[in-house]
Write an enzyme that holds these catalytic residues in place. Structure first.
Site, PDB file in Angstrom:
ATOM      1  N   SER A 113     -29.211  11.133  46.781  1.00  0.00           N
ATOM      2  CA  SER A 113     -28.174  10.103  46.526  1.00  0.00           C
ATOM      3  C   SER A 113     -28.133   9.060  47.432  1.00  0.00           C
ATOM      4  O   SER A 113     -29.408   8.128  47.724  1.00  0.00           O
ATOM      5  CB  SER A 113     -26.768  10.759  46.546  1.00  0.00           C
ATOM      6  OG  SER A 113     -26.035   9.634  46.054  1.00  0.00           O
ATOM      7  N   HIS A 114     -27.166   8.547  48.483  1.00  0.00           N
ATOM      8  CA  HIS A 114     -27.187   7.561  49.053  1.00  0.00           C
ATOM      9  C   HIS A 114     -28.139   8.011  50.494  1.00  0.00           C
ATOM     10  O   HIS A 114     -27.898   7.158  51.699  1.00  0.00           O
ATOM     11  CB  HIS A 114     -25.729   7.134  49.298  1.00  0.00           C
ATOM     12  CG  HIS A 114     -25.124   8.535  50.075  1.00  0.00           C
ATOM     13  ND1 HIS A 114     -24.462   9.488  49.280  1.00  0.00           N
ATOM     14  CD2 HIS A 114     -24.710   8.532  51.422  1.00  0.00           C
ATOM     15  CE1 HIS A 114     -23.928  10.414  49.804  1.00  0.00           C
ATOM     16  NE2 HIS A 114     -23.765   9.694  51.141  1.00  0.00           N
ATOM     17  N   ASP A 277     -26.705   2.574  45.221  1.00  0.00           N
ATOM     18  CA  ASP A 277     -26.996   3.455  46.075  1.00  0.00           C
ATOM     19  C   ASP A 277     -28.655   4.074  45.391  1.00  0.00           C
ATOM     20  O   ASP A 277     -29.223   3.618  44.699  1.00  0.00           O
ATOM     21  CB  ASP A 277     -26.114   4.398  46.243  1.00  0.00           C
ATOM     22  CG  ASP A 277     -26.069   5.464  45.201  1.00  0.00           C
ATOM     23  OD1 ASP A 277     -26.274   4.899  43.906  1.00  0.00           O
ATOM     24  OD2 ASP A 277     -25.826   6.667  45.416  1.00  0.00           O
ATOM     25  N   ASP A 279     -29.678   6.892  43.686  1.00  0.00           N
ATOM     26  CA  ASP A 279     -29.719   7.086  42.432  1.00  0.00           C
ATOM     27  C   ASP A 279     -29.017   6.515  41.592  1.00  0.00           C
ATOM     28  O   ASP A 279     -28.816   7.030  40.222  1.00  0.00           O
ATOM     29  CB  ASP A 279     -29.585   8.577  42.287  1.00  0.00           C
ATOM     30  CG  ASP A 279     -28.006   8.991  42.762  1.00  0.00           C
ATOM     31  OD1 ASP A 279     -27.463   8.126  43.744  1.00  0.00           O
ATOM     32  OD2 ASP A 279     -27.660  10.098  42.404  1.00  0.00           O
ATOM     33  N   ASP A 281     -25.624   5.836  41.149  1.00  0.00           N
ATOM     34  CA  ASP A 281     -24.192   6.264  40.959  1.00  0.00           C
ATOM     35  C   ASP A 281     -23.028   5.440  41.831  1.00  0.00           C
ATOM     36  O   ASP A 281     -21.929   5.766  41.302  1.00  0.00           O
ATOM     37  CB  ASP A 281     -24.113   7.756  40.658  1.00  0.00           C
ATOM     38  CG  ASP A 281     -24.285   8.547  42.200  1.00  0.00           C
ATOM     39  OD1 ASP A 281     -24.616   8.037  42.908  1.00  0.00           O
ATOM     40  OD2 ASP A 281     -24.417   9.903  42.310  1.00  0.00           O
ATOM     41  N   ARG A 282     -23.421   5.011  42.735  1.00  0.00           N
ATOM     42  CA  ARG A 282     -22.721   4.325  43.667  1.00  0.00           C
ATOM     43  C   ARG A 282     -22.533   2.852  43.467  1.00  0.00           C
ATOM     44  O   ARG A 282     -23.528   2.296  43.044  1.00  0.00           O
ATOM     45  CB  ARG A 282     -22.653   4.531  45.096  1.00  0.00           C
ATOM     46  CG  ARG A 282     -22.453   6.129  45.418  1.00  0.00           C
ATOM     47  CD  ARG A 282     -22.454   6.326  47.130  1.00  0.00           C
ATOM     48  NE  ARG A 282     -22.124   7.667  47.338  1.00  0.00           N
ATOM     49  CZ  ARG A 282     -21.592   8.010  48.301  1.00  0.00           C
ATOM     50  NH1 ARG A 282     -21.519   7.257  49.432  1.00  0.00           N
ATOM     51  NH2 ARG A 282     -21.709   9.605  48.654  1.00  0.00           N
ATOM     52  N   LYS A 376     -20.845   9.517  37.753  1.00  0.00           N
ATOM     53  CA  LYS A 376     -20.271   8.115  38.130  1.00  0.00           C
ATOM     54  C   LYS A 376     -21.561   7.272  37.973  1.00  0.00           C
ATOM     55  O   LYS A 376     -22.764   7.632  37.889  1.00  0.00           O
ATOM     56  CB  LYS A 376     -19.634   8.136  39.542  1.00  0.00           C
ATOM     57  CG  LYS A 376     -20.824   8.668  40.712  1.00  0.00           C
ATOM     58  CD  LYS A 376     -19.954   8.667  41.908  1.00  0.00           C
ATOM     59  CE  LYS A 376     -20.887   8.804  43.202  1.00  0.00           C
ATOM     60  NZ  LYS A 376     -21.118  10.054  43.468  1.00  0.00           N
TER      61      LYS A 376
HETATM   62  C1  G16 Z   1     -21.151  12.892  46.263  1.00  0.00           C
HETATM   63  C2  G16 Z   1     -20.231  13.116  45.274  1.00  0.00           C
HETATM   64  C3  G16 Z   1     -18.896  12.537  45.399  1.00  0.00           C
HETATM   65  C4  G16 Z   1     -18.379  12.538  46.824  1.00  0.00           C
HETATM   66  C5  G16 Z   1     -19.700  12.278  47.744  1.00  0.00           C
HETATM   67  C6  G16 Z   1     -19.125  12.492  49.324  1.00  0.00           C
HETATM   68  O1  G16 Z   1     -21.584  11.439  45.971  1.00  0.00           O
HETATM   69  O2  G16 Z   1     -20.622  13.145  43.799  1.00  0.00           O
HETATM   70  O3  G16 Z   1     -18.047  12.949  44.624  1.00  0.00           O
HETATM   71  O4  G16 Z   1     -17.401  11.933  47.032  1.00  0.00           O
HETATM   72  O5  G16 Z   1     -20.702  12.897  47.430  1.00  0.00           O
HETATM   73  O6  G16 Z   1     -19.129  13.823  49.406  1.00  0.00           O
HETATM   74  P1  G16 Z   1     -18.901  14.514  50.926  1.00  0.00           P
HETATM   75  O7  G16 Z   1     -17.986  13.764  51.476  1.00  0.00           O
HETATM   76  O8  G16 Z   1     -18.721  15.808  50.677  1.00  0.00           O
HETATM   77  O9  G16 Z   1     -20.037  14.068  51.596  1.00  0.00           O
HETATM   78  P2  G16 Z   1     -23.085  10.870  45.992  1.00  0.00           P
HETATM   79  O10 G16 Z   1     -23.029   9.676  45.597  1.00  0.00           O
HETATM   80  O11 G16 Z   1     -23.473  11.292  47.345  1.00  0.00           O
HETATM   81  O12 G16 Z   1     -23.882  12.037  44.819  1.00  0.00           O
END
Ligand code: G16
Length: 541
Positions: A113-114, A277, A279, A281-282, A376
């Site tokens: 992801s990010h 981000d 992938d 989704d953000r 998302k």
């Molecule tokens: C993922 C989850 C989100 C979550 C985020 C942060 O996002 O899909 O629902 O809010 O991680 O999670 P944490 O606070 O446990 O680090 P992404 O965009 O990283 O896939």
């Protein structure tokens, strides 16, 4: 083609977190590490023989190799069709869409992801089910348990597949189908949004910029914004996915996309900017001299969703994580729709969407989505803003300020302490948990704690429960703090402190100023500096 059974040894650290399994890339590149987790997923599932599996990733370092490994294991495990994005690329929302569009059994997304990419960065893997939603906790627990004892995996002995060419290739009883990663998703966006209205706005001199951060959304954004909607060439920046994201940290916020924020705070700023981000989704939304906090963004989207043709007359409810500010709550009440408060993690929204309880959902961590798919969706959120702006003829600042005037402003901040010593972070949480009963009524720095509890959840649709999700502290004066351990870091532990507070009158403070008392109170209560050895958060978002 021979199917081979390969002996392996389990790894002790293959536990799924908030969103799949994320580790340093070097960890994923250990012998059979990836094979173990993929076979553990297959061993935990039933009835996929002959069915379709979707595979794609965000293009980060190791994506190419990992996609080839996954295709081999999928064929050996008897999937009938394997749909792969061209060159192994698929954004997370596009994967989710392809899974449902082609009635697939599920799909793998290779992404952290990010988190930063590259040889020294992070890598990750997520599994989405047939509805296109992230696997729920009940399943990820099975995956993690199986990974602890796995002793063999199935693969085939074939050279790499050429994933640059679109089309199908039969391999034994399976078909490997390479698809255009953008076409289906872009067509779906055209079905949802009022493209002619957005196109007209762009043709009328409205200037936008979209920053793909050298990650997965580049090709999608170029196609949608520049080709389909007519934004001038160059409106999409950092649009070519690179294995190390060109050195950028692909997290769309004011810290890691500072270059974009600087453009939007300059005299010649365009009307609108957005970023996504790794992938896809953000998302982050910026207007001229104006940043839209993601919790406010969810509220604005809820207020105006009816402006988007796809949703008109079909808005059932909205959900947010408990770490997300309650800005949306007053909007939902005014629209007479329920609000559901979930743990952090997109996987908790899936069953609410499936049950038709909600139409829209979002999180403070720069995520939003809707009933259109079960992940998302960053580009969806950007298009939703553009559609709403075209329909209302208002800027991001006007839309957000209008919301504050109508419902009050909920100031929100997140303090993230990354890569902490895991023992110290766990101790802080344990100490706080042990104190919870004694906290209500306690005064710290002039603020009184009214409620203190550990958030637990019972899914109103599936009945699934989730306990120990993080600590909520409710203070006098409509201020609230949430403290939890992140489930997406790859080194040590990350502690997140979320602060929010409502004001009906003070609409022009900075979040830092408005929330300074609660930040200080929570700092004193948790002894964060003493317990972690850090005198400031790693990032503030
Ligand atoms: C993922 C989850 C989100 C979550 C985020 C942060 O996002 O899909 O629902 O809010 O991680 O999670 P944490 O606070 O446990 O680090 P992404 O965009 O990283 O896939």
């Amino acid at each position: 083609m021979d199917i081979v059974s390969v002996k392996t040894e389990p790894y002790s650290d293959q536990t799924f977190g908030t969103s799949g399994l994320r580790k340093k890339t070097a960890v994923f590149r250990q012998k059979h590490y990836l094979e173990n987790i993929v076979q553990s997923v297959f061993d935990s599932l039933n009835g996929f023989e002959g069915k379709t599996l979707v595979i794609g990733g965000d293009g980060r370092f190791f994506n190419d190799e990992a996609v080839q490994t996954l295709i081999r294991l999928a064929i050996a495990n008897q999937f009938g069709r394997i749909i792969v994005g061209q060159n192994g690329l698929l954004s997370t929302p596009a994967t989710s869409h392809i899974i449902t569009k082609y009635n697939a059994f599920g799909g793998f997304i290779l992404s952290a992801s990010h988190n930063p990419g590259g040889r020294d960065g992070d890598f990750g893997i997520k599994f989405d089910t047939a509805s296109g939603a992230p696997a729920p906790v009940a399943l990820t627990t099975l995956f993690s348990e199986r990974a602890k004892v796995i002793d063999r995996f199935w693969t085939i002995d074939l050279p790499d597949f050429d994933l640059s060419l679109l089309g199908e290739r039969a391999v034994g009883h399976s078909i490997v189908q390479v698809v255009d990663p953008v076409a289906d998703y872009a067509a779906y966006m055209r079905d949802i949004f009022d493209f002619p209205a957005i196109k007209k706005m762009l043709a009328g001199g409205f200037k936008m910029i979209f920053d793909a951060m050298n990650a997965a959304t580049g090709p999608y954004a170029r196609h949608i914004f520049e080709e389909a909607l007519g934004a001038p060439a160059g409106s999409v920046i950092h649009g070519t996915p690179q294995p190390d994201f060109g050195g950028l940290h692909p997290d769309p916020n004011l810290i890691y996309a500072k270059h974009l924020a600087d453009m939007m705070y300059a005299d010649d700023a365009p009307d609108f900017a957005a970023a996504s981000d790794g992938d896809g989704d953000r998302y982050m939304i910026l207007g001229k001299n104006f940043f839209v906090n993601p919790s406010d963004s969810l509220a604005v989207l809820t207020e105006h969703l009816h402006a988007i043709p796809f949703y008109r007359g079909k808005i059932n409810g909205v959900a947010r994580s408990f770490a997300t500010s309650p800005a949306v709550d007053a909007v939902a009440a005014a629209h007479k729709i329920p609000v559901y408060e979930t743990p952090v993690g997109w996987k908790f929204f899936g069953s609410l969407l499936d049950a038709g309880k909600i139409t829209l959902c979002g999180e403070e961590s720069f995520g939003a989505g809707s009933s259109h798919l079960r992940e998302k969706d960053g580009l969806w959120a950007v298009l939703a803003w553009l559609n709403i702006m075209a329909a209302t003829q208002k800027t991001p600042e006007e839309l957000t300020r209008e919301l504050w005037r109508k419902y009050g402003r909920v100031y929100a901040l997140a303090h993230n302490y990354e890569s902490l010593n895991a023992e110290a972070a766990n101790k802080l949480m344990m100490d706080l948990n042990a104190e919870l009963d004694t906290l209500p009524g306690r005064q710290i720095g002039g603020l009184t704690i009214r409620q203190a509890f550990n958030f637990s959840y019972a899914d109103p649709a599936s009945g699934e429960t989730a306990a120990d999700q993080g600590i909520c502290l409710v203070f006098d004066g409509q201020k609230r703090a949430v403290i939890r351990l992140s489930g997406t870091g790859s080194v040590g532990a990350t502690l997140r402190f979320y602060f929010n507070g409502l004001s009906g009158k003070r609409l022009n403070d900075t979040p830092q100023a408005f929330l300074s008392d609660i930040v200080a109170a929570v700092g004193t209560l948790t002894r964060i500096a003493e317990q972690t050895g850090r005198d400031a958060p790693t990032t503030i978002t």
